[in-house]
Design a protein around this motif. Structure first.
Motif, PDB file in Angstrom:
ATOM      1  N   UNK A   1      36.926  28.642  46.309  1.00 48.85           N
ATOM      2  CA  UNK A   1      37.753  29.758  45.812  1.00 48.85           C
ATOM      3  C   UNK A   1      36.921  30.683  44.936  1.00 48.85           C
ATOM      4  N   UNK A   2      37.309  31.959  44.881  1.00 49.40           N
ATOM      5  CA  UNK A   2      36.533  32.911  44.062  1.00 49.40           C
ATOM      6  C   UNK A   2      36.574  32.533  42.594  1.00 49.40           C
ATOM      7  N   UNK A   3      35.449  32.719  41.940  1.00 49.42           N
ATOM      8  CA  UNK A   3      35.367  32.418  40.512  1.00 49.42           C
ATOM      9  C   UNK A   3      36.040  33.529  39.723  1.00 49.42           C
ATOM     10  N   UNK A   4      36.820  33.159  38.701  1.00 48.31           N
ATOM     11  CA  UNK A   4      37.443  34.208  37.876  1.00 48.31           C
ATOM     12  C   UNK A   4      36.380  34.982  37.118  1.00 48.31           C
ATOM     13  N   UNK A   5      36.654  36.233  36.806  1.00 50.96           N
ATOM     14  CA  UNK A   5      35.660  37.034  36.082  1.00 50.96           C
ATOM     15  C   UNK A   5      35.437  36.487  34.685  1.00 50.96           C
ATOM     16  N   UNK A   6      34.225  36.626  34.165  1.00 50.86           N
ATOM     17  CA  UNK A   6      33.958  36.144  32.792  1.00 50.86           C
ATOM     18  C   UNK A   6      34.731  36.961  31.763  1.00 50.86           C
TER      19      UNK A   6
ATOM     20  N   UNK B   1      41.923  40.784  28.742  1.00 50.07           N
ATOM     21  CA  UNK B   1      43.382  40.958  28.823  1.00 50.07           C
ATOM     22  C   UNK B   1      43.971  41.163  27.436  1.00 50.07           C
ATOM     23  N   UNK B   2      43.500  40.388  26.442  1.00 49.83           N
ATOM     24  CA  UNK B   2      44.024  40.570  25.088  1.00 49.83           C
ATOM     25  C   UNK B   2      43.701  41.956  24.549  1.00 49.83           C
ATOM     26  N   UNK B   3      42.473  42.413  24.790  1.00 43.57           N
ATOM     27  CA  UNK B   3      42.100  43.743  24.327  1.00 43.57           C
ATOM     28  C   UNK B   3      42.937  44.821  25.011  1.00 43.57           C
ATOM     29  N   UNK B   4      43.185  44.654  26.329  1.00 42.32           N
ATOM     30  CA  UNK B   4      43.996  45.647  27.050  1.00 42.32           C
ATOM     31  C   UNK B   4      45.435  45.638  26.564  1.00 42.32           C
ATOM     32  N   UNK B   5      45.999  44.454  26.293  1.00 35.63           N
ATOM     33  CA  UNK B   5      47.381  44.407  25.807  1.00 35.63           C
ATOM     34  C   UNK B   5      47.495  45.026  24.419  1.00 35.63           C
TER      35      UNK B   5
ATOM     36  N   UNK C   1      36.845  41.894  37.743  1.00 38.05           N
ATOM     37  CA  UNK C   1      37.050  41.441  39.117  1.00 38.05           C
ATOM     38  C   UNK C   1      36.473  40.043  39.287  1.00 38.05           C
ATOM     39  N   UNK C   2      37.029  39.322  40.275  1.00 34.49           N
ATOM     40  CA  UNK C   2      36.526  37.988  40.573  1.00 34.49           C
ATOM     41  C   UNK C   2      35.222  38.100  41.355  1.00 34.49           C
ATOM     42  N   UNK C   3      34.641  36.928  41.680  1.00 31.78           N
ATOM     43  CA  UNK C   3      33.355  36.925  42.379  1.00 31.78           C
ATOM     44  C   UNK C   3      33.442  37.520  43.769  1.00 31.78           C
ATOM     45  N   UNK C   4      34.643  37.486  44.403  1.00 36.30           N
ATOM     46  CA  UNK C   4      34.791  38.074  45.736  1.00 36.30           C
ATOM     47  C   UNK C   4      35.220  39.528  45.701  1.00 36.30           C
ATOM     48  N   UNK C   5      35.251  40.146  44.526  1.00 31.81           N
ATOM     49  CA  UNK C   5      35.610  41.559  44.425  1.00 31.81           C
ATOM     50  C   UNK C   5      37.087  41.818  44.203  1.00 31.81           C
TER      51      UNK C   5
ATOM     52  N   UNK D   1      40.885  41.319  42.232  1.00 30.58           N
ATOM     53  CA  UNK D   1      41.340  41.222  40.847  1.00 30.58           C
ATOM     54  C   UNK D   1      42.320  40.062  40.714  1.00 30.58           C
ATOM     55  N   UNK D   2      42.187  39.234  39.692  1.00 30.85           N
ATOM     56  CA  UNK D   2      43.192  38.183  39.457  1.00 30.85           C
ATOM     57  C   UNK D   2      44.563  38.806  39.218  1.00 30.85           C
ATOM     58  N   UNK D   3      45.603  38.030  39.516  1.00 36.24           N
ATOM     59  CA  UNK D   3      46.970  38.562  39.434  1.00 36.24           C
ATOM     60  C   UNK D   3      47.325  39.073  38.040  1.00 36.24           C
ATOM     61  N   UNK D   4      46.996  38.360  36.926  1.00 37.87           N
ATOM     62  CA  UNK D   4      47.344  38.921  35.609  1.00 37.87           C
ATOM     63  C   UNK D   4      46.670  40.263  35.347  1.00 37.87           C
ATOM     64  N   UNK D   5      45.418  40.411  35.797  1.00 37.85           N
ATOM     65  CA  UNK D   5      44.707  41.674  35.578  1.00 37.85           C
ATOM     66  C   UNK D   5      45.321  42.780  36.413  1.00 37.85           C
ATOM     67  N   UNK D   6      45.636  42.456  37.697  1.00 40.93           N
ATOM     68  CA  UNK D   6      46.231  43.472  38.564  1.00 40.93           C
ATOM     69  C   UNK D   6      47.588  43.926  38.031  1.00 40.93           C
ATOM     70  N   UNK D   7      48.402  42.976  37.549  1.00 37.34           N
ATOM     71  CA  UNK D   7      49.720  43.343  37.018  1.00 37.34           C
ATOM     72  C   UNK D   7      49.589  44.239  35.789  1.00 37.34           C
ATOM     73  N   UNK D   8      48.687  43.872  34.868  1.00 40.50           N
ATOM     74  CA  UNK D   8      48.500  44.695  33.668  1.00 40.50           C
ATOM     75  C   UNK D   8      47.952  46.073  34.019  1.00 40.50           C
ATOM     76  N   UNK D   9      47.078  46.153  35.033  1.00 42.20           N
ATOM     77  CA  UNK D   9      46.503  47.443  35.424  1.00 42.20           C
ATOM     78  C   UNK D   9      47.563  48.346  36.034  1.00 42.20           C
TER      79      UNK D   9
END
Length: 600
Positions: A370-375, A381-385, A404-408, A410-418
């Protein structure tokens, strides 16, 4: 000593001693603390000290004052740890103390993050915020408190043990108090990691022997046992996180040593139960393995015996031999089921062509990981919120778009916040355009923009206020249009009546006099609608009856139809220029015309 901590939007921090009974804050010169950003009012707020309590009063500012995110009205109490927001600045009260009676296993939140930098002289004159006096990351000595340095004996000195990153295993002794922790070499305890601020936190020991940690940098997180704090008491075993570096606070010098056999039965009951459960699980697994092996040997022995005796193998069903050809010929053929034309029978077992089964992977081939989550995803996310809480959605988008994750993907929490940040930013733009359209009188465009921004949550209040103003403007425009239509219709009606009168043979003077008397009598009795009808009949009988025009004009004035009244007043003046009442009527006409003239 009571202090006021102020942090600007760039994270620069200043500590101001709270030595006065009153501190005023604003953009204009003359305030005790002058904050120069445009979203700070000239006289924005003031802090008061009354009976040992700190009060905060909003002085009628445009953008308001918020305590822990809630806007205040008038005066409200401020406690240590409350976060005060004034424009782009954040302020907090620091009493610089931790009481022993309040100690608990979990650290107590006493001061929120992101206070702001301001400098205040101890004289009575007001002062602004000179940049050269601000306490920044590059000057840890200035950011520390004035508390004297205390040396601690090695036997009593706690230590911080690094648990992760390339620094894992390092032990940082806390041999004196206070201690500055950060990435810069000027700190007492140096954590050379990119996620740690130049001067990140301050560690100090209270006279009671307790230790506390204070967060000094507003742009980097500090967690204690997984929770964000500005100041917290520490207990043995607490887990700290500065940026991405995790540390364990060990209160005694032997707290992180490996126990030797014979040191005493100090294992906790919870650990004993855990070890017992592991041993029991191993015993059960071993017994199951022994039974399965024994059963396999028994089954093999039964099959060997059956083969020697010529008997069927255990668990195998013996197939019957097919009947001879003559017997098969004598058997009747199986009955055929007639299927009506146009109907189909679905097969009981799907054919291989219609069933797609996953092809087995080649031997030795590993499935795609599975793709690795972004570092630093959680930190971003806390800074964006935080930015979205301040309604700075452009900054939130800039923070989230590179995540973005390793496969390019976006994880679901990041996509929802964006998605939310983009929605609010577009709504903000549309509401600004709607405000301009309303000011220009473009109501249709205003309502269209309000409809397109209906999904906003952050600007819902502004949208409702703008919508109420637009609806009020539309009602006012509709009333003006109705009034103009009525006046036009009344003018057309009067012109039509005039044309009918010109075509109609003139009536007798006696009829006109009689109708004039009746209309005048109705006017005196206050029955203005009937009087207007009767006087119009009078003019039909004799359009040149001057007095009838005068009384009818007055009647229309009573019925709040000044335009019609002015028409009949003018007819009266034309027909009877020498009448004693002509002068009064001319004065009324002049007053009416001057009131209609723009600019008067």
């Amino acid at each position: 000593m009571l202090k006021l901590i102020i942090v600007d939007d760039e994270g620069r921090r200043t500590v101001v001693p709270f030595v006065r009974q009153e501190i005023t804050i604003g953009r204009q010169e003359g305030n005790t603390i002058r904050l120069t950003e445009r979203n700070v009012s000239r006289h924005h707020a003031r802090f008061l000290r009354q009976n040992g309590a700190v009060l905060l009063e909003d002085l009628g500012s445009f953008n308001g004052v918020r305590i822990n995110g809630a806007r205040i009205e008038g005066t409200a109490a401020v406690n240590a740890g409350d976060r005060v927001q004034i424009g782009d600045y954040e302020l907090a009260i620091d009493d610089d103390s931790v009481h022993v009676s309040e100690r608990s296993r979990s650290p107590t939140r006493e001061l929120e993050r992101r206070p702001e930098a301001v400098r205040q002289s101890e004289t009575t004159r007001p002062m602004a915020i000179p940049v050269t006096e601000r306490q920044t990351e590059s000057s840890p000595a200035r950011a520390s408190t004035t508390r004297p340095t205390t040396e601690i004996e090695a036997a009593e000195a706690p230590r911080l043990v690094v648990l992760n990153t390339a620094l894992a295993g390092r032990k940082l002794p806390c041999a004196r108090s206070p201690l500055m922790i950060g990435r810069s070499a000027e700190n007492d305890l140096v954590l050379d990691h990119v996620s740690v601020a130049q001067t990140h936190a301050r560690l100090l020991r209270e006279p009671s022997g307790e230790w506390q940690i204070v967060h000094l940098d507003a742009s980097n997180d500090m967690l204690v046992n997984g929770e964000a704090f500005g100041k917290a008491r520490l207990s043995d075993g607490d887990l700290l996180q500065l940026g991405e570096v995790k540390l364990k606070f060990v209160a005694s010098v032997h707290g992180d040593a490996v126990r030797q056999p014979g040191e005493g039965n100090s294992a906790s009951p919870k650990r004993k139960w855990f070890i017992a459960a592991i041993v029991l699980a191993l015993v059960i697994v071993g017994a199951a393995y022994v039974l399965s092996v024994h059963f396999s040997f028994l089954l093999a022995d039964e099959r060997l015996t059956a083969v020697l005796k010529g008997e069927p193998l255990p668990g195998v069903v013996k197939e019957e031999p097919p009947p001879p050809a003559a017997a098969r010929a004598a058997q009747p053929p199986p009955a055929r089921t007639e299927v009506p034309q146009g109907e189909k029978i679905a097969p009981l077992v799907p054919s291989p062509s219609t069933t797609s089964s996953p092809s087995p992977s080649p031997m030795g081939e590993r499935p795609t990981p599975p793709p690795r989550p972004p570092p630093q995803m959680e930190s971003k996310l806390r800074m964006a919120r935080t930015a979205m809480t301040r309604r700075d959605f452009q900054k939130a988008i800039e923070i989230l778009e590179p995540v973005k994750s390793s496969d390019g993907s976006r994880p679901e929490p990041v996509a929802t916040a964006l998605v939310r940040a983009n929605t609010e930013r577009e709504a903000q733009k549309k509401l600004a355009s709607a405000q301009k359209s309303l000011s220009a009188g473009k109501l249709d465009e205003t309502f269209r923009l309000l409809g397109e921004s209906s999904e906003t949550v952050a600007f819902a209040k502004e949208r409702e206020q703008l919508k109420a103003r637009a609806e009020a403007s539309r009602r006012l425009t509709a009333r003006k249009s109705d009034k103009e239509v009525k006046l036009v219709q009344a003018g057309k009606s009067a012109a039509a009546e005039a044309r009918e009168e010109s075509d109609r043979p003139p009536g007798s003077a006696q009829d006109a006099e009689k109708l004039y008397d009746q209309g005048t009598d109705l006017y005196r009795k206050g029955r203005y609608t009937e009087a207007a009808s009767t006087l119009n009949e009078c003019l039909k009988a004799d359009p040149s009856f001057a007095k009838c025009h005068m009384v009818l004009g007055s009647t229309y004035a009573k019925l709040k139809e000044p335009e019609l009244g002015a028409q009949h007043y003018r007819q009266f003046v034309q027909l009877a220029p020498n009448d004693p009442d002509t002068a009064k009527v001319q004065v009324l006409l002049e007053q009416y015309d001057s009131g209609r003239t723009p600019g008067r």
